[in-house]
Design a protein around this motif. Structure first.
Motif, PDB file in Angstrom:
ATOM      1  N   VAL A  41      19.857 -14.193  46.829  1.00  0.00           N
ATOM      2  CA  VAL A  41      18.449 -14.308  47.194  1.00  0.00           C
ATOM      3  C   VAL A  41      17.535 -13.764  46.095  1.00  0.00           C
ATOM      4  CG1 VAL A  41      18.905 -14.249  49.667  1.00  0.00           C
ATOM      5  CG2 VAL A  41      18.411 -12.126  48.465  1.00  0.00           C
ATOM      6  N   MET A  42      18.075 -12.944  45.232  1.00  0.00           N
ATOM      7  CA  MET A  42      17.309 -12.418  44.108  1.00  0.00           C
ATOM      8  C   MET A  42      17.638 -13.178  42.821  1.00  0.00           C
ATOM      9  SD  MET A  42      17.073  -8.472  43.023  1.00  0.00           S
ATOM     10  CE  MET A  42      16.129  -7.971  41.622  1.00  0.00           C
ATOM     11  N   LEU A  43      18.878 -13.591  42.693  1.00  0.00           N
ATOM     12  CA  LEU A  43      19.325 -14.281  41.479  1.00  0.00           C
ATOM     13  C   LEU A  43      18.607 -15.610  41.284  1.00  0.00           C
ATOM     14  CD1 LEU A  43      21.306 -14.257  39.100  1.00  0.00           C
ATOM     15  CD2 LEU A  43      23.006 -15.288  40.614  1.00  0.00           C
ATOM     16  N   ALA A  44      18.462 -16.385  42.322  1.00  0.00           N
ATOM     17  CA  ALA A  44      17.807 -17.695  42.197  1.00  0.00           C
ATOM     18  C   ALA A  44      16.342 -17.570  41.754  1.00  0.00           C
ATOM     19  CB  ALA A  44      17.924 -18.471  43.505  1.00  0.00           C
ATOM     20  N   PRO A  45      15.521 -16.721  42.396  1.00  0.00           N
ATOM     21  CA  PRO A  45      14.131 -16.613  41.935  1.00  0.00           C
ATOM     22  C   PRO A  45      13.995 -16.033  40.527  1.00  0.00           C
ATOM     23  CG  PRO A  45      14.361 -15.616  44.103  1.00  0.00           C
ATOM     24  CD  PRO A  45      15.726 -15.993  43.630  1.00  0.00           C
ATOM     25  N   MET A  46      14.984 -15.299  40.082  1.00  0.00           N
ATOM     26  CA  MET A  46      14.943 -14.761  38.714  1.00  0.00           C
ATOM     27  C   MET A  46      15.323 -15.833  37.699  1.00  0.00           C
ATOM     28  SD  MET A  46      16.640 -10.999  39.198  1.00  0.00           S
ATOM     29  CE  MET A  46      16.754 -10.698  37.437  1.00  0.00           C
ATOM     30  N   THR A  47      16.239 -16.703  38.074  1.00  0.00           N
ATOM     31  CA  THR A  47      16.776 -17.692  37.149  1.00  0.00           C
ATOM     32  C   THR A  47      15.873 -18.915  37.006  1.00  0.00           C
ATOM     33  OG1 THR A  47      19.001 -16.967  37.695  1.00  0.00           O
ATOM     34  CG2 THR A  47      18.805 -19.093  36.639  1.00  0.00           C
ATOM     35  N   LEU A  48      15.245 -19.346  38.079  1.00  0.00           N
ATOM     36  CA  LEU A  48      14.438 -20.574  38.015  1.00  0.00           C
ATOM     37  C   LEU A  48      13.324 -20.511  36.973  1.00  0.00           C
ATOM     38  CD1 LEU A  48      14.322 -21.582  41.764  1.00  0.00           C
ATOM     39  CD2 LEU A  48      15.559 -22.704  39.913  1.00  0.00           C
TER      40      LEU A  48
END
Length: 116
Positions: A41-48
């Protein structure tokens, strides 16, 4: 479930922080040992917004998760003696033994499926 909603909002806020990589490592470590919110849930918003840093974020998540898994194993190994009397006192001992038997028989598949 309201508790988890607040936790999820907090974690999403961490993704926008300037020290987000450190928060991601901490979340990955905690999730693999005791925390209920996965780092995805944190990795996706950081990566996009920063796809060029995706591999770095994935490496941070992986290393912290493995270390957290080791810590979780050690917690179970050394803290079970503290928890065992509580399981007996509160009537969960039989359930614990049943789950233990289930994991002895199907453990690999249970862990494999839980990973997804």
């Amino acid at each position: 479930m309201r508790l988890f909603s607040r936790l999820l909002e907090m974690v999403m806020g961490w993704a926008e922080h300037r020290h987000a990589s450190y928060y991601l490592a901490g979340l990955s470590f905690a999730e693999s040992s005791f925390f209920p919110i996965p780092p995805d849930v944190m990795l996706a918003p950081m990566t996009l917004p920063k796809p060029e840093r995706a591999w770095r974020f994935a490496l941070v998540t992986t290393i912290a998760s493995v270390l957290g898994g080791i810590a979780g194993y050690l917690i179970g190994m050394f803290a079970f003696e503290l928890v065992e009397p509580l399981l007996k006192d509160y009537g969960y001992w039989e359930r614990f033994l049943r789950v233990q038997d289930w994991f002895n028989e199907w453990g690999f598949w249970a862990i494999f499926i839980a990973g997804f």
